[in-house]
Design a protein around this motif. Structure first.
Motif, mmCIF file in Angstrom:
data_model
loop_
_atom_site.group_PDB
_atom_site.id
_atom_site.type_symbol
_atom_site.label_atom_id
_atom_site.label_comp_id
_atom_site.label_asym_id
_atom_site.label_seq_id
_atom_site.Cartn_x
_atom_site.Cartn_y
_atom_site.Cartn_z
ATOM 1 N N THR A 226 0.838 -1.191 0.000
ATOM 2 C CA THR A 226 0.000 0.000 0.000
ATOM 3 C C THR A 226 0.875 1.244 0.000
ATOM 4 O O THR A 226 2.106 1.158 -0.020
ATOM 5 C CB THR A 226 -0.927 0.003 1.235
ATOM 6 O OG1 THR A 226 -1.886 1.060 1.116
ATOM 7 C CG2 THR A 226 -0.133 0.196 2.521
ATOM 8 N N THR A 227 0.259 2.414 -0.023
ATOM 9 C CA THR A 227 0.989 3.673 0.055
ATOM 10 C C THR A 227 0.363 4.563 1.114
ATOM 11 O O THR A 227 -0.850 4.507 1.353
ATOM 12 C CB THR A 227 0.987 4.417 -1.297
ATOM 13 O OG1 THR A 227 -0.370 4.698 -1.671
ATOM 14 C CG2 THR A 227 1.665 3.591 -2.376
ATOM 15 N N ILE A 228 1.191 5.352 1.758
ATOM 16 C CA ILE A 228 0.742 6.364 2.701
ATOM 17 C C ILE A 228 1.308 7.689 2.240
ATOM 18 O O ILE A 228 2.525 7.861 2.176
ATOM 19 C CB ILE A 228 1.203 6.040 4.144
ATOM 20 C CG1 ILE A 228 0.586 4.718 4.610
ATOM 21 C CG2 ILE A 228 0.827 7.179 5.090
ATOM 22 C CD1 ILE A 228 1.035 4.286 5.989
ATOM 23 N N ASP A 229 0.426 8.615 1.852
ATOM 24 C CA ASP A 229 0.834 9.904 1.291
ATOM 25 C C ASP A 229 1.767 9.701 0.097
ATOM 26 O O ASP A 229 2.753 10.423 -0.080
ATOM 27 C CB ASP A 229 1.519 10.774 2.354
ATOM 28 C CG ASP A 229 0.573 11.167 3.480
ATOM 29 O OD1 ASP A 229 -0.638 11.281 3.205
ATOM 30 O OD2 ASP A 229 1.033 11.348 4.613
ATOM 31 N N GLY A 230 1.457 8.691 -0.702
ATOM 32 C CA GLY A 230 2.224 8.440 -1.911
ATOM 33 C C GLY A 230 3.495 7.642 -1.716
ATOM 34 O O GLY A 230 4.192 7.339 -2.687
ATOM 35 N N THR A 231 3.817 7.276 -0.473
ATOM 36 C CA THR A 231 5.038 6.518 -0.186
ATOM 37 C C THR A 231 4.694 5.051 0.064
ATOM 38 O O THR A 231 3.795 4.765 0.853
ATOM 39 C CB THR A 231 5.745 7.088 1.060
ATOM 40 O OG1 THR A 231 6.055 8.458 0.830
ATOM 41 C CG2 THR A 231 7.023 6.316 1.347
ATOM 42 N N PRO A 232 5.386 4.104 -0.604
ATOM 43 C CA PRO A 232 5.119 2.679 -0.354
ATOM 44 C C PRO A 232 5.272 2.343 1.125
ATOM 45 O O PRO A 232 6.220 2.775 1.780
ATOM 46 C CB PRO A 232 6.174 1.965 -1.206
ATOM 47 C CG PRO A 232 6.501 2.946 -2.294
ATOM 48 C CD PRO A 232 6.414 4.298 -1.642
ATOM 49 N N ALA A 233 4.338 1.586 1.648
ATOM 50 C CA ALA A 233 4.355 1.279 3.078
ATOM 51 C C ALA A 233 3.552 0.024 3.349
ATOM 52 O O ALA A 233 2.723 -0.402 2.543
ATOM 53 C CB ALA A 233 3.777 2.449 3.880
ATOM 54 N N ASN A 234 3.798 -0.571 4.505
ATOM 55 C CA ASN A 234 2.965 -1.662 4.968
ATOM 56 C C ASN A 234 1.680 -1.110 5.572
ATOM 57 O O ASN A 234 1.632 0.041 6.007
ATOM 58 C CB ASN A 234 3.713 -2.501 6.009
ATOM 59 C CG ASN A 234 4.830 -3.324 5.410
ATOM 60 O OD1 ASN A 234 5.999 -3.053 5.623
ATOM 61 N ND2 ASN A 234 4.466 -4.344 4.648
ATOM 62 N N THR A 235 0.659 -1.931 5.629
ATOM 63 C CA THR A 235 -0.595 -1.493 6.217
ATOM 64 C C THR A 235 -0.419 -1.296 7.718
ATOM 65 O O THR A 235 0.325 -2.037 8.365
ATOM 66 C CB THR A 235 -1.707 -2.531 5.978
ATOM 67 O OG1 THR A 235 -1.337 -3.764 6.609
ATOM 68 C CG2 THR A 235 -1.923 -2.768 4.486
ATOM 69 N N PRO A 236 -1.089 -0.303 8.308
ATOM 70 C CA PRO A 236 -0.955 -0.072 9.755
ATOM 71 C C PRO A 236 -1.375 -1.283 10.586
ATOM 72 O O PRO A 236 -0.730 -1.623 11.575
ATOM 73 C CB PRO A 236 -1.867 1.130 10.005
ATOM 74 C CG PRO A 236 -1.958 1.822 8.678
ATOM 75 C CD PRO A 236 -1.905 0.737 7.647
ATOM 76 N N GLU A 237 -2.463 -1.947 10.176
ATOM 77 C CA GLU A 237 -2.941 -3.085 10.953
ATOM 78 C C GLU A 237 -1.983 -4.276 10.862
ATOM 79 O O GLU A 237 -1.748 -4.979 11.855
ATOM 80 C CB GLU A 237 -4.349 -3.497 10.508
ATOM 81 C CG GLU A 237 -4.489 -3.818 9.037
ATOM 82 C CD GLU A 237 -4.841 -2.610 8.177
ATOM 83 O OE1 GLU A 237 -5.514 -2.796 7.161
ATOM 84 O OE2 GLU A 237 -4.421 -1.484 8.518
ATOM 85 N N GLY A 238 -1.403 -4.472 9.676
ATOM 86 C CA GLY A 238 -0.423 -5.545 9.536
ATOM 87 C C GLY A 238 0.837 -5.252 10.328
ATOM 88 O O GLY A 238 1.405 -6.139 10.984
ATOM 89 N N THR A 239 1.280 -4.010 10.281
ATOM 90 C CA THR A 239 2.492 -3.615 10.992
ATOM 91 C C THR A 239 2.327 -3.763 12.503
ATOM 92 O O THR A 239 3.221 -4.290 13.184
ATOM 93 C CB THR A 239 2.856 -2.162 10.654
ATOM 94 O OG1 THR A 239 3.123 -2.053 9.254
ATOM 95 C CG2 THR A 239 4.077 -1.702 11.434
#
Length: 215
Positions: free
Chosen positions: A59-72
């Protein structure tokens, strides 16, 4: 009222699905039942950090690739338990596999379920229903020890680094082109690793030979 735990068999995805272990929707926040869903042939998934995996965060957060908050969040809680009280069964984990879930590889599924519940108790915001259990052959501690035995051969052999593989089945070894091409070299490393632990050779530049911390 007695509560019934339903068990369903599937043939894909997780080896064991922890369904409904957290807060049951619409039941006032009470604990839901654990419903293990077994699949005997599901292998431990490979981490995106594994050499050649080539996968980006889902996924992306503010356009930056990232893991999902719930998964993290769940992954962090699981990791703390896996490196602590459950190190005897913990093998590896993959965050967002698939997105929003955590694949947890353990050598004992019953204790693996207890690990996930312990992670939830330590962090109630980590949803245990998002964990999928897979059966692994070796613990992380076993593979770290095997990597250490291989690294100790560095004075006599071109061993640059060794570390557990992301699928929890063996050890990756960074070596020279000659090392990669030598069946005898690989056989010697496999004997050092221990019975059943596979060794995968990868060509790389000489560095200080390293092995990961047991923690």
């Amino acid at each position: 009222m007695r509560r019934t735990v339903a068990t369903t068999t599937i043939t894909a995805t997780a080896a064991v699905l922890l369904a409904g272990c957290g807060t049951a929707p619409g039941r006032g926040g009470g604990p839901a039942a654990i419903a293990p869903v077994a699949s005997a042939n599901a292998p431990c998934p490979v981490s995106r950090n594994e050499p050649g995996a080539g996968q980006a965060p889902p996924t992306t957060i503010d356009g930056t690739p990232a893991n999902t908050p719930e998964g993290t969040r769940l992954s962090q809680a699981i990791g703390e338990q896996g490196r602590g009280a459950f190190a005897d069964v913990y093998s590896t984990q993959v965050t967002d596999s698939p997105p929003g879930r955590v694949a947890l590889c353990v050598t004992d599924l019953a204790r693996g379920r207890l690990l996930v519940l312990a992670a939830h108790r330590a962090d109630p915001g980590a949803d245990p229903a998002r964990a999928d259990l897979y059966l692994a052959r070796f613990t992380h501690k076993d593979l770290v020890a095997a990597a250490g035995r291989i690294v100790r051969l560095r004075d006599a052999l071109p061993v640059y680094a060794a570390y557990p593989s992301g699928d929890a089945n063996g050890v990756y070894v960074l070596t020279s082109a000659e090392g990669v091409a030598s069946a005898e070299f690989k056989s010697r490393l496999e004997r050092a690793a221990g019975e059943g632990i596979s060794v995968t050779l990868t060509e790389g530049a000489p560095t200080s030979a390293t092995t990961p911390s047991p923690r």
